[in-house]
Motif scaffolding. Sequence first.
Motif, PDB file in Angstrom:
ATOM      1  N   GLY A 199      35.999  48.836  42.411  1.00 57.94           N
ATOM      2  CA  GLY A 199      34.561  48.886  42.157  1.00 57.94           C
ATOM      3  C   GLY A 199      33.982  47.520  41.869  1.00 57.94           C
ATOM      4  O   GLY A 199      32.911  47.160  42.372  1.00 57.94           O
ATOM      5  N   MET A 200      34.706  46.732  41.077  1.00 55.37           N
ATOM      6  CA  MET A 200      34.236  45.389  40.737  1.00 55.37           C
ATOM      7  C   MET A 200      34.267  44.458  41.951  1.00 55.37           C
ATOM      8  O   MET A 200      33.390  43.610  42.117  1.00 55.37           O
ATOM      9  CB  MET A 200      35.089  44.817  39.598  1.00 55.37           C
ATOM     10  N   ILE A 201      35.271  44.624  42.806  1.00 59.60           N
ATOM     11  CA  ILE A 201      35.346  43.803  44.014  1.00 59.60           C
ATOM     12  C   ILE A 201      34.156  44.078  44.928  1.00 59.60           C
ATOM     13  O   ILE A 201      33.492  43.148  45.412  1.00 59.60           O
ATOM     14  CB  ILE A 201      36.666  44.068  44.772  1.00 59.60           C
ATOM     15  N   VAL A 202      33.879  45.360  45.150  1.00 56.78           N
ATOM     16  CA  VAL A 202      32.743  45.727  46.007  1.00 56.78           C
ATOM     17  C   VAL A 202      31.427  45.274  45.377  1.00 56.78           C
ATOM     18  O   VAL A 202      30.537  44.753  46.067  1.00 56.78           O
ATOM     19  CB  VAL A 202      32.716  47.247  46.259  1.00 56.78           C
ATOM     20  N   ALA A 203      31.300  45.447  44.053  1.00 52.04           N
ATOM     21  CA  ALA A 203      30.072  45.029  43.359  1.00 52.04           C
ATOM     22  C   ALA A 203      29.871  43.526  43.467  1.00 52.04           C
ATOM     23  O   ALA A 203      28.751  43.050  43.685  1.00 52.04           O
ATOM     24  CB  ALA A 203      30.141  45.450  41.891  1.00 52.04           C
ATOM     25  N   LEU A 205      31.053  41.475  45.831  1.00 50.02           N
ATOM     26  CA  LEU A 205      30.719  41.126  47.210  1.00 50.02           C
ATOM     27  C   LEU A 205      29.262  41.454  47.522  1.00 50.02           C
ATOM     28  O   LEU A 205      28.554  40.649  48.143  1.00 50.02           O
ATOM     29  CB  LEU A 205      31.643  41.867  48.182  1.00 50.02           C
ATOM     30  N   LEU A 206      28.821  42.614  47.067  1.00 50.37           N
ATOM     31  CA  LEU A 206      27.431  42.998  47.299  1.00 50.37           C
ATOM     32  C   LEU A 206      26.487  42.087  46.536  1.00 50.37           C
ATOM     33  O   LEU A 206      25.433  41.685  47.055  1.00 50.37           O
ATOM     34  CB  LEU A 206      27.206  44.453  46.887  1.00 50.37           C
ATOM     35  N   GLY A 207      26.858  41.766  45.303  1.00 45.26           N
ATOM     36  CA  GLY A 207      26.021  40.879  44.497  1.00 45.26           C
ATOM     37  C   GLY A 207      25.854  39.518  45.135  1.00 45.26           C
ATOM     38  O   GLY A 207      24.752  38.965  45.186  1.00 45.26           O
ATOM     39  N   ILE A 208      26.963  38.969  45.646  1.00 47.38           N
ATOM     40  CA  ILE A 208      26.918  37.660  46.308  1.00 47.38           C
ATOM     41  C   ILE A 208      26.018  37.732  47.543  1.00 47.38           C
ATOM     42  O   ILE A 208      25.196  36.830  47.792  1.00 47.38           O
ATOM     43  CB  ILE A 208      28.328  37.205  46.704  1.00 47.38           C
ATOM     44  N   ALA A 209      26.169  38.806  48.320  1.00 46.50           N
ATOM     45  CA  ALA A 209      25.356  38.964  49.529  1.00 46.50           C
ATOM     46  C   ALA A 209      23.867  39.059  49.191  1.00 46.50           C
ATOM     47  O   ALA A 209      23.031  38.432  49.861  1.00 46.50           O
ATOM     48  CB  ALA A 209      25.800  40.220  50.283  1.00 46.50           C
ATOM     49  N   MET A 210      23.544  39.796  48.142  1.00 46.87           N
ATOM     50  CA  MET A 210      22.134  39.964  47.764  1.00 46.87           C
ATOM     51  C   MET A 210      21.543  38.670  47.222  1.00 46.87           C
ATOM     52  O   MET A 210      20.366  38.372  47.431  1.00 46.87           O
ATOM     53  CB  MET A 210      22.004  41.098  46.746  1.00 46.87           C
ATOM     54  N   ILE A 211      22.364  37.872  46.535  1.00 44.93           N
ATOM     55  CA  ILE A 211      21.892  36.571  46.042  1.00 44.93           C
ATOM     56  C   ILE A 211      21.640  35.625  47.216  1.00 44.93           C
ATOM     57  O   ILE A 211      20.628  34.919  47.265  1.00 44.93           O
ATOM     58  CB  ILE A 211      22.922  35.960  45.064  1.00 44.93           C
ATOM     59  N   LEU A 212      22.561  35.629  48.188  1.00 42.24           N
ATOM     60  CA  LEU A 212      22.405  34.771  49.360  1.00 42.24           C
ATOM     61  C   LEU A 212      21.177  35.165  50.176  1.00 42.24           C
ATOM     62  O   LEU A 212      20.507  34.303  50.768  1.00 42.24           O
ATOM     63  CB  LEU A 212      23.662  34.842  50.237  1.00 42.24           C
ATOM     64  N   LEU A 213      20.896  36.463  50.195  1.00 36.49           N
ATOM     65  CA  LEU A 213      19.720  36.949  50.926  1.00 36.49           C
ATOM     66  C   LEU A 213      18.452  36.882  50.083  1.00 36.49           C
ATOM     67  O   LEU A 213      17.385  37.294  50.530  1.00 36.49           O
ATOM     68  CB  LEU A 213      19.959  38.400  51.376  1.00 36.49           C
ATOM     69  N   ILE A 228      31.577  52.717  40.678  1.00 39.22           N
ATOM     70  CA  ILE A 228      32.661  53.531  40.131  1.00 39.22           C
ATOM     71  C   ILE A 228      33.064  54.573  41.180  1.00 39.22           C
ATOM     72  O   ILE A 228      34.252  54.796  41.434  1.00 39.22           O
ATOM     73  CB  ILE A 228      32.237  54.223  38.821  1.00 39.22           C
ATOM     74  N   LEU A 229      32.061  55.202  41.797  1.00 41.57           N
ATOM     75  CA  LEU A 229      32.332  56.185  42.850  1.00 41.57           C
ATOM     76  C   LEU A 229      33.037  55.527  44.031  1.00 41.57           C
ATOM     77  O   LEU A 229      34.056  56.044  44.533  1.00 41.57           O
ATOM     78  CB  LEU A 229      31.026  56.827  43.321  1.00 41.57           C
ATOM     79  N   ILE A 230      32.541  54.385  44.479  1.00 41.41           N
ATOM     80  CA  ILE A 230      33.139  53.679  45.609  1.00 41.41           C
ATOM     81  C   ILE A 230      34.573  53.263  45.295  1.00 41.41           C
ATOM     82  O   ILE A 230      35.490  53.454  46.107  1.00 41.41           O
ATOM     83  CB  ILE A 230      32.300  52.438  45.976  1.00 41.41           C
ATOM     84  N   GLY A 231      34.786  52.708  44.103  1.00 39.53           N
ATOM     85  CA  GLY A 231      36.126  52.292  43.703  1.00 39.53           C
ATOM     86  C   GLY A 231      37.096  53.449  43.635  1.00 39.53           C
ATOM     87  O   GLY A 231      38.260  53.331  44.054  1.00 39.53           O
ATOM     88  N   PHE A 232      36.622  54.586  43.142  1.00 41.01           N
ATOM     89  CA  PHE A 232      37.473  55.774  43.031  1.00 41.01           C
ATOM     90  C   PHE A 232      37.849  56.286  44.419  1.00 41.01           C
ATOM     91  O   PHE A 232      39.015  56.625  44.674  1.00 41.01           O
ATOM     92  CB  PHE A 232      36.745  56.863  42.244  1.00 41.01           C
ATOM     93  N   ILE A 233      36.876  56.336  45.323  1.00 35.35           N
ATOM     94  CA  ILE A 233      37.141  56.802  46.680  1.00 35.35           C
ATOM     95  C   ILE A 233      38.132  55.884  47.389  1.00 35.35           C
ATOM     96  O   ILE A 233      39.065  56.353  48.056  1.00 35.35           O
ATOM     97  CB  ILE A 233      35.825  56.905  47.491  1.00 35.35           C
ATOM     98  N   ILE A 234      37.964  54.580  47.235  1.00 40.35           N
ATOM     99  CA  ILE A 234      38.892  53.626  47.861  1.00 40.35           C
ATOM    100  C   ILE A 234      40.311  53.825  47.321  1.00 40.35           C
ATOM    101  O   ILE A 234      41.284  53.836  48.084  1.00 40.35           O
ATOM    102  CB  ILE A 234      38.429  52.176  47.617  1.00 40.35           C
TER     103      ILE A 234
END
Length: 241
Positions: A199-203, A205-213, A228-234
């Motif tokens: 979950g933290m890895i995905v968060a 990566l998304l955070g970095i992408a949103m900052i760059l954009l 949390i949901l994404i991390g659990f599913i992965i």
Amino acid sequence: MSNLFLYTFSSVSFVVFLFVSYFSNAWAKVRKNGNDSQTELKAKETIKLTVTCGKTNIKKLGFRNWLTIILTAVAATIAIVAVQLLNMHILFVIKIFVSLIALQAAAIIDLKTHTIPNALSLYLLVARIFFIPFEFVYQREIITTLLLSSVIGGIAMFLILYMIHRITKSGFGMGDVKLLSALGIMVGISSCLTTILFGMIVAALLGIAMILLKRKTRKDSIPFGPFILIGFIISVVLGVF
């Protein structure tokens, strides 16, 4: 597990997840409009308002809301299919199913209100207690390991995440702390740790992408419930328990 059971349980799960996603969207609207997170409406009143909101707003949901509802249901169903293909014990499969319901609701509500209802954490705790008698009957040989993992999972998650909450001020909210602690009790320490990691890895990566954009700044916070949901599913799909 037989193919018939896999297809049947997965199909039923998808329908359940679809309803959970839809009514979680309505629950989020009730919390946001009624300030439910502060007034803590009684359970019966909250359920009544959520059902009413769900019935009346079905034609008012935009494309983004429907996309979120469908994607979360599909993703949760993929996790259910994956855990069955791993030939895990049926009790563990049902635990994953029960956990996904809570995490789905938390993800959608947190995304829209930046709050996670305490009822979802309580739901996981009550569900865990319900599983114990069945584990004594059908998993007697590993019951000690299961219970120990649950106790360690709940205590460790709460202590670690509460410290992060106190230190960072803007990291994990108490809703995240309670939900992950309850998840630790439900599925054990290993599953919970991998959930947080992914979950933290995905968060991040998304955070970095949103900052760059330039959609977010470093000072902006994002709700962690969806991750949390994404991390659990992965973790479930990869079989990392």
